[in-house]
Write an enzyme that holds these catalytic residues in place. Sequence first.
Site, PDB file in Angstrom:
ATOM      1  N   GLY A  93     -12.411   1.392   4.351  1.00 10.80           N
ATOM      2  CA  GLY A  93     -13.012   0.314   5.313  1.00 10.80           C
ATOM      3  C   GLY A  93     -14.156   0.981   6.240  1.00 10.80           C
ATOM      4  O   GLY A  93     -15.204   1.295   5.634  1.00 10.80           O
ATOM      5  N   LYS A 142      -6.962  13.264   9.478  1.00 10.68           N
ATOM      6  CA  LYS A 142      -7.076  11.835   9.756  1.00 10.68           C
ATOM      7  C   LYS A 142      -5.643  11.314  10.456  1.00 10.68           C
ATOM      8  O   LYS A 142      -5.406  10.526  11.256  1.00 10.68           O
ATOM      9  CB  LYS A 142      -7.568  10.938   8.761  1.00 10.68           C
ATOM     10  CG  LYS A 142      -7.871   9.468   9.198  1.00 10.68           C
ATOM     11  CD  LYS A 142      -8.211   8.722   7.729  1.00 10.68           C
ATOM     12  CE  LYS A 142      -8.207   7.299   8.162  1.00 10.68           C
ATOM     13  NZ  LYS A 142      -8.109   6.288   6.923  1.00 10.68           N
ATOM     14  N   LYS A 178       0.505   3.781   2.883  1.00 10.14           N
ATOM     15  CA  LYS A 178       1.171   3.361   4.155  1.00 10.14           C
ATOM     16  C   LYS A 178       2.641   3.697   4.221  1.00 10.14           C
ATOM     17  O   LYS A 178       3.061   4.462   5.040  1.00 10.14           O
ATOM     18  CB  LYS A 178       1.193   2.024   4.542  1.00 10.14           C
ATOM     19  CG  LYS A 178      -0.266   1.638   5.109  1.00 10.14           C
ATOM     20  CD  LYS A 178      -0.012   0.127   5.688  1.00 10.14           C
ATOM     21  CE  LYS A 178      -1.475  -0.387   6.001  1.00 10.14           C
ATOM     22  NZ  LYS A 178      -1.439  -1.745   6.458  1.00 10.14           N
ATOM     23  N   ASN A 189       0.978  -1.281  -0.064  1.00  7.96           N
ATOM     24  CA  ASN A 189       0.029  -0.105  -0.071  1.00  7.96           C
ATOM     25  C   ASN A 189       0.855   1.287  -0.021  1.00  7.96           C
ATOM     26  O   ASN A 189       1.433   1.704   1.000  1.00  7.96           O
ATOM     27  CB  ASN A 189      -0.819  -0.149   1.141  1.00  7.96           C
ATOM     28  CG  ASN A 189      -1.961   1.032   1.314  1.00  7.96           C
ATOM     29  OD1 ASN A 189      -1.555   2.223   1.001  1.00  7.96           O
ATOM     30  ND2 ASN A 189      -2.941   1.119   2.046  1.00  7.96           N
ATOM     31  N   ASP A 217      -0.852  -4.414  11.741  1.00  7.49           N
ATOM     32  CA  ASP A 217      -2.075  -4.950  11.403  1.00  7.49           C
ATOM     33  C   ASP A 217      -3.065  -3.925  12.348  1.00  7.49           C
ATOM     34  O   ASP A 217      -2.930  -3.781  13.363  1.00  7.49           O
ATOM     35  CB  ASP A 217      -2.233  -6.431  11.864  1.00  7.49           C
ATOM     36  CG  ASP A 217      -3.192  -7.150  11.512  1.00  7.49           C
ATOM     37  OD1 ASP A 217      -3.693  -6.926  10.187  1.00  7.49           O
ATOM     38  OD2 ASP A 217      -3.898  -7.967  12.420  1.00  7.49           O
ATOM     39  N   HIS A 232      -5.140   5.685  14.479  1.00  9.15           N
ATOM     40  CA  HIS A 232      -4.728   4.527  15.209  1.00  9.15           C
ATOM     41  C   HIS A 232      -3.133   4.296  14.562  1.00  9.15           C
ATOM     42  O   HIS A 232      -2.259   4.002  15.288  1.00  9.15           O
ATOM     43  CB  HIS A 232      -5.585   3.360  15.395  1.00  9.15           C
ATOM     44  CG  HIS A 232      -6.053   2.915  13.970  1.00  9.15           C
ATOM     45  ND1 HIS A 232      -6.755   3.788  12.975  1.00  9.15           N
ATOM     46  CD2 HIS A 232      -6.082   1.703  13.431  1.00  9.15           C
ATOM     47  CE1 HIS A 232      -7.022   3.214  12.041  1.00  9.15           C
ATOM     48  NE2 HIS A 232      -6.670   2.057  12.131  1.00  9.15           N
TER      49      HIS A 232
END
Length: 200
Positions: free
Chosen positions: A156, A178, A13, A10, A72, A183
Amino acid sequence: MTRLILATRNAGKITELHAILADAGLDHDLVGADAYPEIPDVKETGVTFAENALLKAHALARATGLPAVADDSGLCVDVLGGAPGIFSARWSGRHGDDRANLELLLAQLADIAPEHRGAHFACAAALALPDGTERVVEGRLRGTLRHAPAGSGGFGYDPVLQPDGDSRTCAELTAAEKNAISHRGQAFRALVPVIRELVG
């Protein structure tokens, strides 16, 4: 310059972690798993986010001989006992079908009152070295689940999680907003001192 591999294909990321490392004054040569196409994707057989992150990081570190980072993450809903959790990406039975996952979750929570719709996004980020050294850090973004999706950003479950203290869903935030509270952003930032200590 030390090469650091991030266990993802990705590009978003990779860009996010690169920016976080740069902000911290770390200028590692960061590459994604695409730089090593001969290495197969790792099956996520762990039962926690941390276990899955470590599985991926160790597999890449062993295969490349380089320090490896993996993460994850998923959505944990209070009234569902923390589910969908590690099954977030395949909650509907089809891996990566965001719309089906979202629709199933909303149907399951249809009769749940707003005050009982608490949830959080969780992310575990792991660093593994070729010698087996490992560290895991975690990040969380708490919020409330809306009854209907709102916003076109993110992916998601972003359209239904409204972060605490905001009136918008994660999908209504700008990418910068964001990333500042997410997280994954929290976990990656917590990993910076670990990278500095173990990788240099």
